[in-house]
Design a protein around this motif. Structure first.
Motif, PDB file in Angstrom:
ATOM      1  N   PHE A  35      17.403  69.399  54.624  1.00 26.19           N
ATOM      2  CA  PHE A  35      16.115  68.827  55.016  1.00 26.19           C
ATOM      3  C   PHE A  35      16.308  67.438  55.612  1.00 26.19           C
ATOM      4  O   PHE A  35      17.339  66.806  55.419  1.00 26.19           O
ATOM      5  CB  PHE A  35      15.166  68.797  53.815  1.00 26.19           C
ATOM      6  CG  PHE A  35      14.827  70.179  53.346  1.00 26.19           C
ATOM      7  CD1 PHE A  35      13.736  70.848  53.855  1.00 26.19           C
ATOM      8  CD2 PHE A  35      15.652  70.842  52.449  1.00 26.19           C
ATOM      9  CE1 PHE A  35      13.446  72.140  53.473  1.00 26.19           C
ATOM     10  CE2 PHE A  35      15.373  72.140  52.049  1.00 26.19           C
ATOM     11  CZ  PHE A  35      14.267  72.789  52.564  1.00 26.19           C
ATOM     12  N   ASN A  36      15.290  66.986  56.318  1.00 23.55           N
ATOM     13  CA  ASN A  36      15.266  65.661  56.938  1.00 23.55           C
ATOM     14  C   ASN A  36      16.472  65.455  57.847  1.00 23.55           C
ATOM     15  O   ASN A  36      16.570  66.113  58.863  1.00 23.55           O
ATOM     16  CB  ASN A  36      15.143  64.558  55.883  1.00 23.55           C
ATOM     17  CG  ASN A  36      13.891  64.726  55.043  1.00 23.55           C
ATOM     18  OD1 ASN A  36      12.855  65.108  55.553  1.00 23.55           O
ATOM     19  ND2 ASN A  36      13.995  64.474  53.756  1.00 23.55           N
ATOM     20  N   GLU A  37      17.409  64.576  57.449  1.00 19.81           N
ATOM     21  CA  GLU A  37      18.513  64.226  58.336  1.00 19.81           C
ATOM     22  C   GLU A  37      19.520  65.354  58.537  1.00 19.81           C
ATOM     23  O   GLU A  37      20.330  65.309  59.444  1.00 19.81           O
ATOM     24  CB  GLU A  37      19.230  62.965  57.836  1.00 19.81           C
ATOM     25  CG  GLU A  37      20.087  63.146  56.600  1.00 19.81           C
ATOM     26  CD  GLU A  37      19.335  63.039  55.281  1.00 19.81           C
ATOM     27  OE1 GLU A  37      19.981  63.190  54.241  1.00 19.81           O
ATOM     28  OE2 GLU A  37      18.103  62.834  55.272  1.00 19.81           O
ATOM     29  N   GLY A  40      17.057  69.461  59.301  1.00 18.26           N
ATOM     30  CA  GLY A  40      15.696  69.108  59.695  1.00 18.26           C
ATOM     31  C   GLY A  40      14.648  70.089  59.209  1.00 18.26           C
ATOM     32  O   GLY A  40      13.558  70.177  59.781  1.00 18.26           O
ATOM     33  N   LEU A  41      14.959  70.823  58.147  1.00 20.16           N
ATOM     34  CA  LEU A  41      13.978  71.769  57.621  1.00 20.16           C
ATOM     35  C   LEU A  41      12.830  71.015  56.964  1.00 20.16           C
ATOM     36  O   LEU A  41      12.959  69.857  56.597  1.00 20.16           O
ATOM     37  CB  LEU A  41      14.642  72.700  56.599  1.00 20.16           C
ATOM     38  CG  LEU A  41      15.849  73.506  57.083  1.00 20.16           C
ATOM     39  CD1 LEU A  41      16.344  74.423  55.974  1.00 20.16           C
ATOM     40  CD2 LEU A  41      15.540  74.294  58.340  1.00 20.16           C
ATOM     41  N   ASP A  42      11.681  71.707  56.819  1.00 15.30           N
ATOM     42  CA  ASP A  42      10.508  71.077  56.196  1.00 15.30           C
ATOM     43  C   ASP A  42      10.023  71.917  55.018  1.00 15.30           C
ATOM     44  O   ASP A  42      10.651  72.906  54.649  1.00 15.30           O
ATOM     45  CB  ASP A  42       9.401  70.852  57.233  1.00 15.30           C
ATOM     46  CG  ASP A  42       8.908  72.143  57.875  1.00 15.30           C
ATOM     47  OD1 ASP A  42       9.038  73.234  57.266  1.00 15.30           O
ATOM     48  OD2 ASP A  42       8.364  72.075  58.995  1.00 15.30           O
ATOM     49  N   SER A  43       8.887  71.525  54.439  1.00 18.52           N
ATOM     50  CA  SER A  43       8.393  72.196  53.238  1.00 18.52           C
ATOM     51  C   SER A  43       8.011  73.657  53.492  1.00 18.52           C
ATOM     52  O   SER A  43       8.182  74.502  52.614  1.00 18.52           O
ATOM     53  CB  SER A  43       7.203  71.433  52.650  1.00 18.52           C
ATOM     54  OG  SER A  43       6.168  71.332  53.594  1.00 18.52           O
ATOM     55  N   ILE A  44       7.519  73.958  54.674  1.00 23.63           N
ATOM     56  CA  ILE A  44       7.200  75.353  55.015  1.00 23.63           C
ATOM     57  C   ILE A  44       8.481  76.176  55.054  1.00 23.63           C
ATOM     58  O   ILE A  44       8.531  77.304  54.557  1.00 23.63           O
ATOM     59  CB  ILE A  44       6.458  75.446  56.373  1.00 23.63           C
ATOM     60  CG1 ILE A  44       5.160  74.649  56.341  1.00 23.63           C
ATOM     61  CG2 ILE A  44       6.218  76.890  56.769  1.00 23.63           C
ATOM     62  CD1 ILE A  44       4.141  75.132  55.341  1.00 23.63           C
ATOM     63  N   ASP A  45       9.536  75.597  55.626  1.00 21.15           N
ATOM     64  CA  ASP A  45      10.838  76.274  55.648  1.00 21.15           C
ATOM     65  C   ASP A  45      11.332  76.532  54.227  1.00 21.15           C
ATOM     66  O   ASP A  45      11.885  77.592  53.936  1.00 21.15           O
ATOM     67  CB  ASP A  45      11.880  75.437  56.400  1.00 21.15           C
ATOM     68  CG  ASP A  45      11.548  75.271  57.877  1.00 21.15           C
ATOM     69  OD1 ASP A  45      10.989  76.210  58.482  1.00 21.15           O
ATOM     70  OD2 ASP A  45      11.857  74.194  58.428  1.00 21.15           O
ATOM     71  N   SER A  68      13.436  70.180  45.115  1.00 22.97           N
ATOM     72  CA  SER A  68      14.178  69.572  46.225  1.00 22.97           C
ATOM     73  C   SER A  68      15.666  69.448  45.929  1.00 22.97           C
ATOM     74  O   SER A  68      16.484  69.549  46.848  1.00 22.97           O
ATOM     75  CB  SER A  68      13.585  68.210  46.599  1.00 22.97           C
ATOM     76  OG  SER A  68      13.657  67.317  45.508  1.00 22.97           O
TER      77      SER A  68
END
Length: 90
Positions: A35-37, A40-45, A68
Motif C-alpha cells: 500500500f501507499n509507497e 500503491g494499493l488502497d482500502s478497496i484493493d 494493515s
C-alpha cells in the motif's frame, strides 16, 4: 505448503484479483509494502484481496481489527495464512 510457493500464489492472486496486468510475479518483492509507497494499493484493493484470500485459502480477517499489518507485504500475508491454516487444522 512451501513458503516460496505460497508467496508466488499470493502474488498471482494480487495480480489477477486486482487486474494488475502490467505486473508480473517477479515485479513484486516479498517484503515491499503493498500500500501507499509500495504497489500503491488502497482500502478497496484490500477488501477485494481479502475476499480472494478467504476464497482461495479459507482464512478470515476480523472486520473489527486493523488488518494493515497483515496486508503490509506478501510476506506478512503469507505468515498470516500459514498461522491461520495451522490453527484451523488442529
Amino acid at each position: 505448503m512451501d513458503k516460496d510457493q505460497l508467496h508466488t500464489q499470493i502474488k498471482e492472486l494480487i495480480i489477477s484479483s486486482l487486474n494488475l496486468e502490467d505486473l508480473t510475479v517477479n515485479d513484486i518483492n516479498d517484503k515491499d509494502p503493498l500500500f501507499n509507497e509500495g504497489l500503491g494499493l488502497d482500502s478497496i484493493d484490500a477488501l477485494e484481496l481479502g475476499m480472494e484470500i478467504k476464497k482461495k485459502f479459507g482464512v478470515t480477517f476480523s472486520e473489527f481489527e486493523d488488518n494493515s499489518q497483515i496486508f503490509y507485504s506478501v510476506e506478512t500475508i503469507a505468515d498470516y495464512i500459514i498461522k491461520n491454516l495451522s490453527n484451523t487444522q488442529k
